[in-house]
Motif scaffolding. Structure first.
Motif, PDB file in Angstrom:
ATOM      1  N   VAL A   6      14.080   6.324  -7.577  1.00 27.25           N
ATOM      2  CA  VAL A   6      12.776   6.123  -6.946  1.00 27.25           C
ATOM      3  C   VAL A   6      12.531   7.156  -5.854  1.00 27.25           C
ATOM      4  N   ALA A   7      11.248   7.403  -5.602  1.00 28.46           N
ATOM      5  CA  ALA A   7      10.818   8.171  -4.428  1.00 28.46           C
ATOM      6  C   ALA A   7      10.283   7.151  -3.446  1.00 28.46           C
ATOM      7  N   ARG A   8      11.006   6.964  -2.345  1.00 26.81           N
ATOM      8  CA  ARG A   8      10.703   5.913  -1.379  1.00 26.81           C
ATOM      9  C   ARG A   8      10.082   6.534  -0.121  1.00 26.81           C
ATOM     10  N   LEU A   9       8.903   6.063   0.239  1.00 24.38           N
ATOM     11  CA  LEU A   9       8.231   6.563   1.434  1.00 24.38           C
ATOM     12  C   LEU A   9       8.942   6.078   2.691  1.00 24.38           C
ATOM     13  N   VAL A  12       7.402   2.312  -2.685  1.00 27.77           N
ATOM     14  CA  VAL A  12       7.827   3.181  -3.773  1.00 27.77           C
ATOM     15  C   VAL A  12       6.607   3.931  -4.304  1.00 27.77           C
ATOM     16  N   ALA A  13       6.683   5.269  -4.275  1.00 26.76           N
ATOM     17  CA  ALA A  13       5.551   6.085  -4.718  1.00 26.76           C
ATOM     18  C   ALA A  13       5.818   6.807  -6.030  1.00 26.76           C
ATOM     19  N   GLY A  14       7.050   6.773  -6.516  1.00 23.70           N
ATOM     20  CA  GLY A  14       7.382   7.439  -7.771  1.00 23.70           C
ATOM     21  C   GLY A  14       8.695   6.928  -8.306  1.00 23.70           C
ATOM     22  N   GLU A  62       0.822  -1.200   0.000  1.00 26.77           N
ATOM     23  CA  GLU A  62       0.000   0.000   0.000  1.00 26.77           C
ATOM     24  C   GLU A  62       0.865   1.263   0.000  1.00 26.77           C
ATOM     25  N   VAL A  63       0.504   2.213  -0.874  1.00 25.44           N
ATOM     26  CA  VAL A  63       1.163   3.514  -0.922  1.00 25.44           C
ATOM     27  C   VAL A  63       0.289   4.491  -0.144  1.00 25.44           C
ATOM     28  N   GLU A  64       0.693   4.787   1.062  1.00 25.37           N
ATOM     29  CA  GLU A  64      -0.116   5.636   1.943  1.00 25.37           C
ATOM     30  C   GLU A  64       0.118   7.105   1.628  1.00 25.37           C
ATOM     31  N   ALA A  65      -0.953   7.872   1.589  1.00 26.75           N
ATOM     32  CA  ALA A  65      -0.852   9.305   1.316  1.00 26.75           C
ATOM     33  C   ALA A  65      -0.277  10.052   2.512  1.00 26.75           C
ATOM     34  N   GLY A  66       0.340  11.189   2.233  1.00 22.51           N
ATOM     35  CA  GLY A  66       0.770  12.083   3.300  1.00 22.51           C
ATOM     36  C   GLY A  66       2.042  11.701   4.011  1.00 22.51           C
ATOM     37  N   ASP A  91       2.632   8.032  -8.072  1.00 21.32           N
ATOM     38  CA  ASP A  91       1.345   7.541  -7.595  1.00 21.32           C
ATOM     39  C   ASP A  91       0.366   8.713  -7.454  1.00 21.32           C
ATOM     40  N   PRO A  92      -0.913   8.502  -7.813  1.00 23.82           N
ATOM     41  CA  PRO A  92      -1.890   9.608  -7.741  1.00 23.82           C
ATOM     42  C   PRO A  92      -1.923  10.328  -6.399  1.00 23.82           C
TER      43      PRO A  92
END
Length: 429
Positions: free
Chosen positions: A152-155, A160-162, A96-100, A185-186
């Motif tokens: 990559v953009a790693r949370l 990975v979100a981007g 899951e790619v969590e927002a925020g 990711d949106p």
């Protein structure tokens, strides 16, 4: 499964290549240009299959030109065969790619392959035309071999979100890397994530000794990628009409027909060379060249006689996209007949687009362009270093291009579209 360059050189000797020639082979240059003839190359492929115990896919084998290509391909093929259901495996391992969340941007690390593959599926569904990007192990292996550089953009959670990447793609010159695959990711599209990814890619590109230059294909359904590329020294140099089916971008708001792409390039390591350009495109090509500082001896030739009898063509079919790309490495006296065959076969197979990249380092380039124009091809652009020498793109579309749906950011890109559309209109008259 992995194989070293030393082993591959042993197999070249086994295939009949002289030992001193095999030892001198540059791993990043095409074998067929370093004293390995077509018979030796075929025997080498068989020797590789026998030694490694792996059957080379016929279509994949057409893309294996250098020793580095073989190393990367065989490394990516470890664990024998790719999963039967790569998309199913992505879904089963979904993270899951969590927002925020806070995030950090940097090169791909081991374990990031799942997140990158997940992004491709989230953005493109199962319709991205290159299967490698749905297989985490291949993504990581290609990065390890230097054929792909993924940022990559790693949370903070590790997801990975981007991502964005430089990768070896269609150019015969493997020192010309493609820039692209910038995806976010949106949940993070209203953040600075995309800009930070591109900025890190820009930084890393200056540290890539294997790269002479870069090019990109920015989709014309939106302006985001075009704006990002415009800030990092790329010059627009062409437009690929109706390149991709809209289905590949339906989640991104593509139109009802096909998606066109804007070509842009950046040259980091130039060298002096000859450029043979067709007189019929003097205005258009002079305009494109204004965007670069190239060391070129330019001649605008008429229909000059080629210096060889048989043309050297490399072909690659992209089934899903209904596109064939042909690399006209050498222009022979037989080129008009070869062009007729390419055109006829494309129509018979129901292709949407046939692209021919003409080597303008070859004295027969003007003859090739004239032969293609006679068969309804129109200008696509001029890409520096495509062959090592420069490449001129000619294209034929077998569907109506949706020119009105093309979104362009810069005035230079809009001028290129005018040139290309005018040339397309010519073929209908």
């Amino acid at each position: 499964m992995s194989v070293s360059l030393d082993v591959l050189r042993e197999l070249l000797v086994e295939a009949g290549v002289a030992a001193d020639v095999a030892e001198a082979i540059r791993p990043d240059a095409p074998l067929l240009r370093q004293g390995v003839d077509s018979l030796n190359f075929s025997a080498f492929c068989l020797a590789v299959e026998h030694r490694i115990g792996l059957s080379l896919n016929e279509r994949d084998a057409l893309t294996l030109r250098t020793l580095n290509d073989f190393v990367g391909y065989l490394g990516a093929a470890r664990n024998d065969t790719p999963p039967a259901d790569p998309v199913g495996r992505i879904v089963r391992n979904w993270r899951e790619v969590e927002a925020g969340r806070s995030f950090a941007v940097g090169p791909l690390r081991p374990g990031d392959g799942q997140g990158v593959a997940q992004l491709f599926y989230a953005i493109y569904g199962d319709r991205y035309p290159v299967e490698d990007y749905y297989i985490p192990e291949r993504i990581e292996s290609l990065n390890a071999q230097g054929h792909l550089l993924t940022v990559v953009a790693r949370l903070e959670t590790g997801a990975v979100a981007g991502q964005g990447a430089y990768y070896q793609s269609s150019p015969p010159n493997k020192a010309l890397f493609e820039f692209g695959q910038v995806m976010v990711d949106p949940a993070y599209r209203n953040t600075t994530m995309a800009a930070r990814i591109v900025r890190e890619m820009e930084r890393l590109s200056r540290l890539m000794p294997q790269a002479e230059g870069f090019f990109g294909e920015a989709v014309c359904t939106h302006l985001v990628t075009q704006k990002l590329v415009d800030r990092h020294g790329y010059a627009e140099c062409g437009l690929e009409a109706a390149l991709m089916p809209s289905g590949a971008y339906e989640k991104e708001g593509a139109g009802s027909l096909r998606v066109s792409c804007l070509l842009a390039a950046r040259v980091d390591r130039d060298r002096p060379m000859k450029m043979h350009l067709p007189e019929c495109y003097r205005r258009e090509l002079a305009y494109i060249l204004e965007g670069f500082s190239l060391n070129r001896d330019i001649s605008f030739d008429g229909r000059q006689e080629p210096t060889i009898r048989e043309s050297s063509l490399e072909r690659r079919l992209f089934d899903f996209a209904q596109v064939e790309r042909v690399q006209a490495v050498g222009i022979g006296a037989d080129f008009p007949e070869r062009a007729a065959v390419l055109d006829r076969e494309a129509a018979q197979r129901g292709l949407a687009v046939l692209q021919v990249f003409v080597n303008v380092g070859d004295p027969g380039a003007a003859l090739a362009v004239e032969a293609l124009r006679e068969r309804g091809f129109f200008l696509g652009g001029l890409i520096p270093l495509w062959f090592g020498t420069d490449g001129l793109l000619m294209q034929k579309v077998y569907v109506a291009p949706e020119f009105e749906a093309i979104n362009l950011y810069s005035s230079r890109a809009k001028t290129l579209l005018e040139f290309i559309r005018d040339d397309y209109d010519r073929i209908g008259k």
